[in-house]
Motif scaffolding. Structure first.
Motif, PDB file in Angstrom:
ATOM      1  N   TYR A  32      46.473 -65.137 -13.529  1.00 27.12           N
ATOM      2  CA  TYR A  32      46.689 -63.949 -14.340  1.00 27.12           C
ATOM      3  C   TYR A  32      45.590 -62.910 -14.163  1.00 27.12           C
ATOM      4  N   ALA A  33      46.010 -61.664 -14.106  1.00 25.58           N
ATOM      5  CA  ALA A  33      45.073 -60.564 -14.271  1.00 25.58           C
ATOM      6  C   ALA A  33      44.657 -60.499 -15.732  1.00 25.58           C
ATOM      7  N   ILE A  34      43.481 -60.003 -15.970  1.00 29.04           N
ATOM      8  CA  ILE A  34      42.971 -59.836 -17.337  1.00 29.04           C
ATOM      9  C   ILE A  34      42.594 -58.378 -17.539  1.00 29.04           C
ATOM     10  N   GLY A  35      42.953 -57.867 -18.680  1.00 26.29           N
ATOM     11  CA  GLY A  35      42.611 -56.487 -18.999  1.00 26.29           C
ATOM     12  C   GLY A  35      41.799 -56.384 -20.271  1.00 26.29           C
ATOM     13  N   TRP A  36      40.930 -55.393 -20.321  1.00 30.72           N
ATOM     14  CA  TRP A  36      40.213 -55.040 -21.537  1.00 30.72           C
ATOM     15  C   TRP A  36      40.867 -53.787 -22.124  1.00 30.72           C
ATOM     16  N   PHE A  37      41.098 -53.827 -23.420  1.00 31.46           N
ATOM     17  CA  PHE A  37      41.661 -52.719 -24.163  1.00 31.46           C
ATOM     18  C   PHE A  37      40.686 -52.363 -25.277  1.00 31.46           C
ATOM     19  N   ARG A  38      40.807 -51.149 -25.781  1.00 34.20           N
ATOM     20  CA  ARG A  38      39.978 -50.789 -26.917  1.00 34.20           C
ATOM     21  C   ARG A  38      40.761 -49.933 -27.894  1.00 34.20           C
ATOM     22  N   GLN A  39      40.382 -50.077 -29.156  1.00 34.72           N
ATOM     23  CA  GLN A  39      41.058 -49.348 -30.228  1.00 34.72           C
ATOM     24  C   GLN A  39      40.009 -48.731 -31.132  1.00 34.72           C
ATOM     25  N   ALA A  40      39.935 -47.415 -31.076  1.00 31.33           N
ATOM     26  CA  ALA A  40      39.009 -46.679 -31.936  1.00 31.33           C
ATOM     27  C   ALA A  40      39.639 -46.497 -33.312  1.00 31.33           C
ATOM     28  N   PRO A  41      38.844 -46.260 -34.341  1.00 32.99           N
ATOM     29  CA  PRO A  41      39.386 -46.093 -35.696  1.00 32.99           C
ATOM     30  C   PRO A  41      40.442 -45.000 -35.751  1.00 32.99           C
ATOM     31  N   GLY A  42      41.615 -45.343 -36.282  1.00 30.86           N
ATOM     32  CA  GLY A  42      42.687 -44.379 -36.440  1.00 30.86           C
ATOM     33  C   GLY A  42      43.427 -44.019 -35.170  1.00 30.86           C
ATOM     34  N   LYS A  43      43.139 -44.726 -34.080  1.00 29.05           N
ATOM     35  CA  LYS A  43      43.782 -44.410 -32.801  1.00 29.05           C
ATOM     36  C   LYS A  43      44.519 -45.625 -32.255  1.00 29.05           C
ATOM     37  N   GLU A  44      45.344 -45.389 -31.252  1.00 28.17           N
ATOM     38  CA  GLU A  44      46.095 -46.466 -30.630  1.00 28.17           C
ATOM     39  C   GLU A  44      45.200 -47.284 -29.703  1.00 28.17           C
ATOM     40  N   ARG A  45      45.629 -48.501 -29.469  1.00 29.06           N
ATOM     41  CA  ARG A  45      44.936 -49.361 -28.519  1.00 29.06           C
ATOM     42  C   ARG A  45      45.250 -48.872 -27.103  1.00 29.06           C
ATOM     43  N   VAL A  46      44.215 -48.698 -26.297  1.00 31.12           N
ATOM     44  CA  VAL A  46      44.398 -48.185 -24.945  1.00 31.12           C
ATOM     45  C   VAL A  46      43.685 -49.070 -23.934  1.00 31.12           C
ATOM     46  N   ALA A  47      44.179 -49.031 -22.718  1.00 30.91           N
ATOM     47  CA  ALA A  47      43.579 -49.821 -21.646  1.00 30.91           C
ATOM     48  C   ALA A  47      42.255 -49.208 -21.216  1.00 30.91           C
ATOM     49  N   ALA A  48      41.289 -50.073 -20.933  1.00 26.83           N
ATOM     50  CA  ALA A  48      39.991 -49.613 -20.452  1.00 26.83           C
ATOM     51  C   ALA A  48      39.731 -50.076 -19.021  1.00 26.83           C
ATOM     52  N   SER A  49      40.044 -51.335 -18.754  1.00 25.47           N
ATOM     53  CA  SER A  49      39.733 -51.885 -17.441  1.00 25.47           C
ATOM     54  C   SER A  49      40.553 -53.139 -17.207  1.00 25.47           C
ATOM     55  N   CYS A  50      40.706 -53.539 -15.954  1.00 29.36           N
ATOM     56  CA  CYS A  50      41.425 -54.777 -15.648  1.00 29.36           C
ATOM     57  C   CYS A  50      40.908 -55.349 -14.334  1.00 29.36           C
TER      58      CYS A  50
END
Length: 125
Positions: A32-50
């Motif tokens: 499996y590939a692995i991805g890092w996501f991040r979610q700032a306060p009040g915002k949607e979760r978005v992809a950062a890196s994989c």
């Protein structure tokens, strides 16, 4: 049972660095590939890196390119995210996820619907 456990977050001053870890279990890790996501306060979760299953391919969102570096140790079932030159816009809860493909923009395709608890990264000005 699939488990993803993120760690390594904390409070850091702008310009500082942190290294996040994502420890996985319950599936064949290097399939499996692995991805890092991040979610700032009040915002949607978005992809950062994989990163691809064997680590040969990586991807980064424009917002982190040149500052973050993703790597993996398949012997330890762990993916790392080295974050340098942090700024206030990097403040978020960071999550990892497993998927099928990593693309250069940092998007993780074929993502499995499992999330860990996340790790908080806070960057002070």
């Amino acid at each position: 049972e699939v488990q993803l456990v993120e760690s390594g977050g904390g409070l850091v001053q702008a310009g500082g660095s942190l290294r996040l870890s994502c420890a996985a279990s319950g599936f064949t890790f290097d399939d499996y590939a692995i991805g890092w996501f991040r979610q700032a306060p009040g915002k949607e979760r978005v992809a950062a890196s994989c990163i691809s299953g064997r680590g040969g391919a990586t991807g980064y969102a424009d917002a982190v390119k040149g500052r973050f570096a993703i790597s993996r140790d398949n012997a330890k079932n762990t993916v790392y995210l080295q974050m340098n030159s942090l700024n206030a816009e990097d403040t978020a809860v960071y999550f990892c996820a497993a998927g099928r493909y990593c693309v250069p923009s940092g998007l993780l395709l074929g993502k499995r619907d499992y999330w860990g608890q996340g790790t908080q990264v806070s960057v002070s000005a």
